[in-house]
Design a protein around this motif. Structure first.
Motif, short mmCIF file in Angstrom:
data_model
loop_
_atom_site.label_atom_id
_atom_site.label_comp_id
_atom_site.label_asym_id
_atom_site.label_seq_id
_atom_site.Cartn_x
_atom_site.Cartn_y
_atom_site.Cartn_z
N ARG A 1 60.63 53.03 109.84
CA ARG A 1 59.45 54.09 109.75
C ARG A 1 58.72 54.53 110.84
O ARG A 1 58.87 53.75 111.68
CB ARG A 1 58.40 53.35 108.94
N SER A 2 58.31 55.58 110.60
CA SER A 2 57.73 56.17 111.95
C SER A 2 56.30 55.51 111.94
O SER A 2 55.52 55.72 110.81
CB SER A 2 57.79 57.71 112.25
N VAL A 3 55.82 55.40 113.31
CA VAL A 3 54.39 54.70 113.15
C VAL A 3 53.36 55.64 113.75
O VAL A 3 53.74 56.66 114.73
CB VAL A 3 54.42 53.51 114.33
N ILE A 4 52.26 55.85 112.93
CA ILE A 4 51.19 56.66 113.15
C ILE A 4 50.33 56.09 114.50
O ILE A 4 50.28 54.95 114.63
CB ILE A 4 50.40 56.93 112.10
N GLU A 5 49.77 56.74 115.14
CA GLU A 5 49.12 56.52 116.41
C GLU A 5 47.52 56.80 116.50
O GLU A 5 47.18 57.71 115.51
CB GLU A 5 49.73 57.29 117.55
N LEU A 6 46.91 56.18 117.46
CA LEU A 6 45.43 56.43 117.63
C LEU A 6 45.12 57.75 117.50
O LEU A 6 45.55 58.61 118.02
CB LEU A 6 44.91 55.60 118.60
N GLY A 7 44.24 58.18 116.44
CA GLY A 7 43.61 59.67 116.37
C GLY A 7 43.98 60.08 115.11
O GLY A 7 43.35 61.02 114.45
N ASP A 8 44.92 59.49 114.37
CA ASP A 8 45.37 59.56 112.87
C ASP A 8 44.43 58.80 112.11
O ASP A 8 44.14 57.62 111.96
CB ASP A 8 46.67 59.11 112.69
N VAL A 9 43.57 59.78 111.42
CA VAL A 9 42.47 59.07 110.50
C VAL A 9 42.93 58.00 109.43
O VAL A 9 42.32 57.10 109.12
CB VAL A 9 41.64 59.94 109.73
N ARG A 10 44.38 58.08 109.27
CA ARG A 10 44.87 57.08 108.24
C ARG A 10 44.87 55.65 108.80
O ARG A 10 44.63 54.63 108.21
CB ARG A 10 46.23 57.32 107.83
N LEU A 11 44.60 55.57 110.14
CA LEU A 11 44.47 54.26 110.73
C LEU A 11 43.18 53.83 110.56
O LEU A 11 42.78 52.55 111.23
CB LEU A 11 44.82 54.44 112.21
N ARG A 12 42.00 54.42 110.21
CA ARG A 12 41.02 54.36 110.23
C ARG A 12 40.19 53.89 108.81
O ARG A 12 39.00 53.79 108.60
CB ARG A 12 39.94 55.37 110.88
N SER A 13 40.93 53.80 107.90
CA SER A 13 40.65 53.66 106.48
C SER A 13 40.84 51.92 106.11
O SER A 13 41.61 51.52 106.70
CB SER A 13 41.88 54.19 105.48
N TYR A 14 40.10 51.79 105.04
CA TYR A 14 40.29 50.32 104.30
C TYR A 14 41.62 50.59 103.58
O TYR A 14 41.70 51.26 102.90
CB TYR A 14 39.17 50.01 103.61
N ALA A 15 42.40 49.39 103.62
CA ALA A 15 43.63 49.34 102.85
C ALA A 15 43.24 48.71 101.60
O ALA A 15 42.44 47.98 101.32
CB ALA A 15 44.87 48.34 103.64
N SER A 16 44.22 49.28 100.49
CA SER A 16 43.59 48.74 99.09
C SER A 16 44.50 47.53 98.86
O SER A 16 45.71 47.49 99.27
CB SER A 16 44.19 49.82 98.15
N PRO A 17 43.89 46.51 98.02
CA PRO A 17 44.54 45.39 97.67
C PRO A 17 45.87 45.83 96.79
O PRO A 17 46.01 46.90 96.22
CB PRO A 17 43.55 44.81 96.75
N ILE A 18 46.82 44.96 96.56
CA ILE A 18 48.10 45.07 95.88
C ILE A 18 48.22 44.33 94.68
O ILE A 18 48.04 43.05 94.75
CB ILE A 18 49.35 44.97 97.09
N ARG A 19 48.53 45.11 93.51
CA ARG A 19 48.25 44.47 92.41
C ARG A 19 49.92 44.08 91.79
O ARG A 19 50.05 42.95 91.33
CB ARG A 19 47.83 45.36 91.25
N HIS A 20 50.81 44.75 92.25
CA HIS A 20 52.19 44.72 91.64
C HIS A 20 53.23 44.77 92.72
O HIS A 20 53.84 45.23 93.27
CB HIS A 20 52.53 45.79 90.80
N ILE A 21 53.21 43.32 93.01
CA ILE A 21 53.99 42.87 94.29
C ILE A 21 55.37 43.07 94.16
O ILE A 21 56.34 43.24 95.07
CB ILE A 21 53.68 41.33 94.76
N ALA A 22 56.14 42.94 92.69
CA ALA A 22 57.52 43.00 92.43
C ALA A 22 58.10 44.17 92.47
O ALA A 22 58.96 44.57 92.33
CB ALA A 22 57.59 42.23 91.10
N GLU A 23 57.11 45.43 92.50
CA GLU A 23 57.47 46.73 92.28
C GLU A 23 58.43 47.22 93.33
O GLU A 23 58.30 46.81 94.69
CB GLU A 23 56.19 47.80 92.49
N PRO A 24 59.57 47.95 92.89
CA PRO A 24 60.59 48.11 94.08
C PRO A 24 60.01 48.95 95.09
O PRO A 24 60.50 48.54 96.24
CB PRO A 24 61.54 49.00 93.15
N ASP A 25 59.32 49.79 95.00
CA ASP A 25 58.64 50.53 96.03
C ASP A 25 57.84 49.57 96.94
O ASP A 25 58.17 50.06 98.50
CB ASP A 25 57.53 51.52 95.56
N LEU A 26 57.37 48.59 96.54
CA LEU A 26 56.53 47.71 97.50
C LEU A 26 57.67 46.93 98.36
O LEU A 26 57.57 46.80 99.37
CB LEU A 26 55.48 46.80 96.78
#
Ligand code: NI
Length: 175
Positions: A4-29
């Protein structure tokens, strides 16, 4: 998807709280976990957090191995840690130099707790409770910060504690 490509400092998505994961078995996860493992290996990292590939989820990889600055670091199977928590920590903190795939070209001197007690779920949904120390504890705290929208530069205590990669190599004669 693979690397995957890695986002860098300045991208606001690096500054957000991450959400808990509920469905660990999901194929996407599960494929996100595979991609993070591949990305960590391809970029020679010792860890990566999901927000660094713009996935705002409480998931990171810890992949300790010996390196020039931490020759005593244990080699471990790269491990996905899901919904991680820090339950307790030692009083003492140690300063060590850190880098980050999202902050290319810089190193920072960061204090971290020497020992921590943590919980997390693995990719099969099993709960783990472990004591981590030294380099692995440092990686865990660095990656855990990413889940709170923090990067290591936020924890550098003094302006002298930030070096370019070139100056870092020179200072510690790593080239
Ligand atoms: Ni990082």
């Amino acid at each position: 998807m693979g690397i995957r490509s890695v986002i860098e400092l300045g991208d606001v998505r690096l500054r957000s709280y991450a959400s808990p994961i509920r469905h660990i078995a999901e194929p996407d996860l599960q494929s996100l976990i595979d991609d993070l493992l591949v990305t960590t290996a391809a970029k020679n990292g010792v860890g990566i957090a999901a927000p660094q590939v713009a996935e705002g989820l409480q998931l990171f990889i810890v992949a300790s191995r010996p390196n020039l600055r931490y020759p005593e670091a244990p080699t471990m199977e790269p491990t996905a840690m899901i919904n991680p928590q820090i339950l307790s920590h030692s009083d003492d903190r140690v300063k060590g130099w850190e880098g980050c795939l999202s902050v290319p070209g810089l190193r920072g001197l960061v204090p971290r707790y020497r020992e921590i007690e943590v919980t997390y779920q693995d990719r099969y949904g099993h709960q783990h409770r472990r004591y981590l120390k030294d380099f692995i504890a440092r990686i865990f705290q660095h990656e855990y910060d990413h889940l709170q929208g923090k990067v290591f530069l936020d924890r550098v205590e003094h302006p002298d504690g930030i070096l370019t990669e070139v100056e870092y190599q020179k200072r510690f004669d790593l080239s």
